[in-house]
Design a protein around this motif. Structure first.
Motif, PDB file in Angstrom:
ATOM      1  N   ILE A 151       1.248   6.260   7.852  1.00 43.45           N
ATOM      2  CA  ILE A 151      -0.112   6.780   7.694  1.00 43.45           C
ATOM      3  C   ILE A 151      -0.169   8.232   8.148  1.00 43.45           C
ATOM      4  O   ILE A 151      -0.762   9.082   7.486  1.00 43.45           O
ATOM      5  N   GLN A 152       0.456   8.525   9.285  1.00 44.60           N
ATOM      6  CA  GLN A 152       0.478   9.894   9.816  1.00 44.60           C
ATOM      7  C   GLN A 152       1.144  10.849   8.817  1.00 44.60           C
ATOM      8  O   GLN A 152       0.624  11.928   8.537  1.00 44.60           O
ATOM      9  N   LYS A 153       2.289  10.432   8.259  1.00 48.10           N
ATOM     10  CA  LYS A 153       2.991  11.264   7.283  1.00 48.10           C
ATOM     11  C   LYS A 153       2.138  11.490   6.034  1.00 48.10           C
ATOM     12  O   LYS A 153       2.070  12.594   5.504  1.00 48.10           O
ATOM     13  N   SER A 154       1.479  10.427   5.587  1.00 47.07           N
ATOM     14  CA  SER A 154       0.630  10.530   4.400  1.00 47.07           C
ATOM     15  C   SER A 154      -0.540  11.479   4.637  1.00 47.07           C
ATOM     16  O   SER A 154      -0.886  12.284   3.767  1.00 47.07           O
ATOM     17  N   GLN A 155      -1.144  11.391   5.819  1.00 48.17           N
ATOM     18  CA  GLN A 155      -2.254  12.287   6.143  1.00 48.17           C
ATOM     19  C   GLN A 155      -1.792  13.740   6.216  1.00 48.17           C
ATOM     20  O   GLN A 155      -2.509  14.643   5.780  1.00 48.17           O
ATOM     21  N   GLU A 156      -0.602  13.971   6.748  1.00 49.61           N
ATOM     22  CA  GLU A 156      -0.072  15.333   6.801  1.00 49.61           C
ATOM     23  C   GLU A 156       0.156  15.881   5.387  1.00 49.61           C
ATOM     24  O   GLU A 156      -0.145  17.045   5.113  1.00 49.61           O
ATOM     25  N   LYS A 157       0.690  15.028   4.489  1.00 54.92           N
ATOM     26  CA  LYS A 157       0.902  15.461   3.100  1.00 54.92           C
ATOM     27  C   LYS A 157      -0.428  15.775   2.420  1.00 54.92           C
ATOM     28  O   LYS A 157      -0.543  16.761   1.692  1.00 54.92           O
ATOM     29  N   GLN A 158      -1.437  14.930   2.657  1.00 58.03           N
ATOM     30  CA  GLN A 158      -2.744  15.159   2.054  1.00 58.03           C
ATOM     31  C   GLN A 158      -3.361  16.452   2.572  1.00 58.03           C
ATOM     32  O   GLN A 158      -3.961  17.217   1.808  1.00 58.03           O
ATOM     33  N   GLU A 185       4.901  -5.759  16.036  1.00 59.55           N
ATOM     34  CA  GLU A 185       4.759  -4.462  16.711  1.00 59.55           C
ATOM     35  C   GLU A 185       5.543  -3.384  15.972  1.00 59.55           C
ATOM     36  O   GLU A 185       5.035  -2.277  15.767  1.00 59.55           O
ATOM     37  N   ASN A 186       6.755  -3.713  15.544  1.00 62.38           N
ATOM     38  CA  ASN A 186       7.576  -2.738  14.812  1.00 62.38           C
ATOM     39  C   ASN A 186       6.946  -2.378  13.473  1.00 62.38           C
ATOM     40  O   ASN A 186       6.922  -1.210  13.090  1.00 62.38           O
ATOM     41  N   LYS A 187       6.435  -3.377  12.749  1.00 63.19           N
ATOM     42  CA  LYS A 187       5.819  -3.101  11.449  1.00 63.19           C
ATOM     43  C   LYS A 187       4.550  -2.278  11.602  1.00 63.19           C
ATOM     44  O   LYS A 187       4.293  -1.379  10.815  1.00 63.19           O
ATOM     45  N   GLN A 188       3.769  -2.570  12.631  1.00 67.71           N
ATOM     46  CA  GLN A 188       2.545  -1.797  12.844  1.00 67.71           C
ATOM     47  C   GLN A 188       2.871  -0.363  13.242  1.00 67.71           C
ATOM     48  O   GLN A 188       2.207   0.574  12.816  1.00 67.71           O
ATOM     49  N   ARG A 189       3.903  -0.179  14.055  1.00 64.99           N
ATOM     50  CA  ARG A 189       4.315   1.175  14.440  1.00 64.99           C
ATOM     51  C   ARG A 189       4.805   1.946  13.220  1.00 64.99           C
ATOM     52  O   ARG A 189       4.458   3.116  13.027  1.00 64.99           O
ATOM     53  N   LYS A 190       5.595   1.278  12.372  1.00 60.06           N
ATOM     54  CA  LYS A 190       6.095   1.926  11.158  1.00 60.06           C
ATOM     55  C   LYS A 190       4.940   2.272  10.221  1.00 60.06           C
ATOM     56  O   LYS A 190       4.919   3.351   9.627  1.00 60.06           O
ATOM     57  N   ALA A 191       3.955   1.365  10.101  1.00 54.02           N
ATOM     58  CA  ALA A 191       2.787   1.636   9.255  1.00 54.02           C
ATOM     59  C   ALA A 191       2.003   2.825   9.799  1.00 54.02           C
ATOM     60  O   ALA A 191       1.537   3.671   9.032  1.00 54.02           O
ATOM     61  N   GLN A 204       0.851  -1.180   0.000  1.00 57.78           N
ATOM     62  CA  GLN A 204       0.000   0.000   0.000  1.00 57.78           C
ATOM     63  C   GLN A 204       0.892   1.237   0.000  1.00 57.78           C
ATOM     64  O   GLN A 204       1.949   1.238   0.633  1.00 57.78           O
ATOM     65  N   ASN A 205       0.477   2.283  -0.677  1.00 59.00           N
ATOM     66  CA  ASN A 205       1.271   3.514  -0.711  1.00 59.00           C
ATOM     67  C   ASN A 205       1.359   4.165   0.658  1.00 59.00           C
ATOM     68  O   ASN A 205       2.387   4.698   1.030  1.00 59.00           O
ATOM     69  N   THR A 206       0.280   4.108   1.411  1.00 52.58           N
ATOM     70  CA  THR A 206       0.253   4.796   2.695  1.00 52.58           C
ATOM     71  C   THR A 206       1.063   4.061   3.748  1.00 52.58           C
ATOM     72  O   THR A 206       1.892   4.652   4.426  1.00 52.58           O
ATOM     73  N   THR A 207       0.849   2.766   3.910  1.00 52.51           N
ATOM     74  CA  THR A 207       1.513   2.009   4.981  1.00 52.51           C
ATOM     75  C   THR A 207       2.875   1.483   4.579  1.00 52.51           C
ATOM     76  O   THR A 207       3.664   1.110   5.437  1.00 52.51           O
ATOM     77  N   GLN A 208       3.150   1.429   3.285  1.00 55.30           N
ATOM     78  CA  GLN A 208       4.396   0.873   2.758  1.00 55.30           C
ATOM     79  C   GLN A 208       4.578  -0.594   3.133  1.00 55.30           C
ATOM     80  O   GLN A 208       5.692  -1.080   3.290  1.00 55.30           O
ATOM     81  N   ALA A 209       3.475  -1.309   3.328  1.00 55.38           N
ATOM     82  CA  ALA A 209       3.502  -2.734   3.648  1.00 55.38           C
ATOM     83  C   ALA A 209       2.238  -3.374   3.091  1.00 55.38           C
ATOM     84  O   ALA A 209       1.250  -2.696   2.828  1.00 55.38           O
ATOM     85  N   THR A 210       2.296  -4.694   2.931  1.00 60.47           N
ATOM     86  CA  THR A 210       1.096  -5.401   2.497  1.00 60.47           C
ATOM     87  C   THR A 210       0.219  -5.669   3.711  1.00 60.47           C
ATOM     88  O   THR A 210       0.695  -5.675   4.855  1.00 60.47           O
ATOM     89  N   LEU A 211      -1.047  -5.894   3.479  1.00 62.23           N
ATOM     90  CA  LEU A 211      -1.964  -6.200   4.566  1.00 62.23           C
ATOM     91  C   LEU A 211      -1.548  -7.480   5.270  1.00 62.23           C
ATOM     92  O   LEU A 211      -1.606  -7.576   6.495  1.00 62.23           O
TER      93      LEU A 211
END
Length: 104
Positions: free
Chosen positions: A66-73, A56-62, A3-10
């Motif tokens: 997401i936060q960075k993507s929302q700020e850009k939007q 936990e690390n992957k979820q924190r990074k995601a 995903q573009n926002t999370t930079q990880a697959t579901l």
């Protein structure tokens, strides 16, 4: 597909690893260690701990992505807004839109 926002697959966010394709079962591509009855419990605990830590690390990074993507939007949206609000005067003609009118 990432995903573009999370930079990880579901799948990675849920299971903390990449998905194993059926073809990869025949061709051993996933690093495994031999499991015997003596080290089964230890191997299971180690694998569980590693999964919890990496998940936990992957979820924190995601969440950070997401936060960075929302700020850009928000920044992109705010840049499209006019600098000052439109001020109406008495007698100006405006378009009135009734959102509650039922469509027929």
């Amino acid at each position: 597909m990432k995903q573009n926002t999370t930079q990880a697959t579901l799948f990675e966010l849920i299971y903390s690893r990449t998905a194993t394709l059926p073809v990869e079962i025949e061709v051993n591509t996933y690093p495994t260690e031999p499991i015997t009855e003596e080290n089964f419990q230890e191997t299971l605990l180690r694998r569980t701990y590693n999964l919890m830590k990496t998940l936990e690390n992957k979820q924190r990074k995601a969440a950070d992505n997401i936060q960075k993507s929302q700020e850009k939007q928000k920044e992109r949206h705010d840049n499209q807004l006019p600098d000052k609000p439109v001020e109406f005067k008495i007698g100006d003609k405006v378009l009135l839109h009734h959102t509650k009118v039922e469509k027929q």
